[in-house]
Scaffold this active site. Sequence first.
Site, short mmCIF file in Angstrom:
data_model
loop_
_atom_site.label_atom_id
_atom_site.label_comp_id
_atom_site.label_asym_id
_atom_site.label_seq_id
_atom_site.Cartn_x
_atom_site.Cartn_y
_atom_site.Cartn_z
N GLU A 165 0.84 -1.21 0.00
CA GLU A 165 0.00 0.00 0.00
C GLU A 165 0.88 1.26 0.00
OE1 GLU A 165 -4.23 -1.51 1.78
OE2 GLU A 165 -2.86 -0.54 3.20
N GLU A 263 -6.34 -6.71 -1.80
CA GLU A 263 -6.96 -6.86 -0.49
C GLU A 263 -8.42 -6.43 -0.58
OE1 GLU A 263 -5.09 -4.82 2.75
OE2 GLU A 263 -3.05 -5.32 2.09
#
Length: 364
Positions: A165, A263
């Site tokens: 991320e 995710e």
Amino acid sequence: MKGITYISAFLICSVLCACTKQDTSVSDPIPEEEAAFISAMDISSYPEIEGDGGIFLDSNGMEHDFLKLLQKNGINTLRLRLWVNPNEVHSSLAEVHRLSERAKALGFDIWLALHYSDTWADPGQQQTPQAWEGLPYSILKDSVYTYTRKVMDEIQPDFIQIGNEINSGFLHPEGTTTNMPQFKGLLQSGIDAVRATDSNCKIVLHFAGIENSEWFFGELAALDYDVIGLSYYPIWHGKSIAQLENTITNLSTRFNKDVLIAETAYPFTLDWNDYTNNIVGLDEHLILPDYPATPEGQAAFVSRIKTLCLSSERTIGYAYWGGELIAWKGPQATDASPWENQALFDFSGKATPAFSVMNSNHTQ
């Protein structure tokens, strides 16, 4: 993914006890052809849960070896986070190596999420490993290369993320997106290490959410990577799955890349099963009325994500995050799971309907 935003109320659900016969049969390896569509679970906390005696049951209430249960359900890829020098064994190279070897023996593909940190890395924090703190940029690049090559040599993954991320960059303060040349240089060092080790390993660059994702990947367009990875959680990234779909189409078309939903997760209830503060706990966190916080609502959400991936030519699969994160320390634990209402196992440890939806054998 990391964060705690919702404080549970004073009531808790009791832990149901399932006294069942354990399945000890040996499953056949996953056929290679099933891996064309990636049906993945991030099970990074499983070694800790296993060590504390966590129990996982199939939809009929029968206890199974966890990895074999995933295998029987058609999960074909396991995503594992890796920290550089964590304070404890969990998410260390040694632990991830052991788990990946167990998984490979059953035929799973391995997807590594390298955080390049000693702890959680996400858009809000990208802490440089303590051993690398204060290194000049040129030496930090060498550290990234050496570490990444060591990981590749030991684990030999099928997919690898260079950072987790990384919306704001990674290895702060040297590798922030406000210093784009250095950020890209650090990414390139990790990429070079992978290419020098295994030309077949797919390199993923991972962005959380969809807003600003086209700008982000536009900045990185010259880098040599294979897959765009996106996180999508409605609580943080918006309630429009149609917008997610449009963004994926735009990204894959503009940059000529395959896309993975790296995710995602959704609750089967807004209740709780321990005293650890849950992340999702309010109606405002949900996509209503289409996907209520019920077992059926969770299954419908996962089915929608799966359908989105299957309908897009360049979207090659998705990973469910935290499917294993049951309340494994008991109903009074304050340091256990902030995610048990989004796991793929209910408060009795039994697989939720969403678990079977993930089956990679069922692609229609």
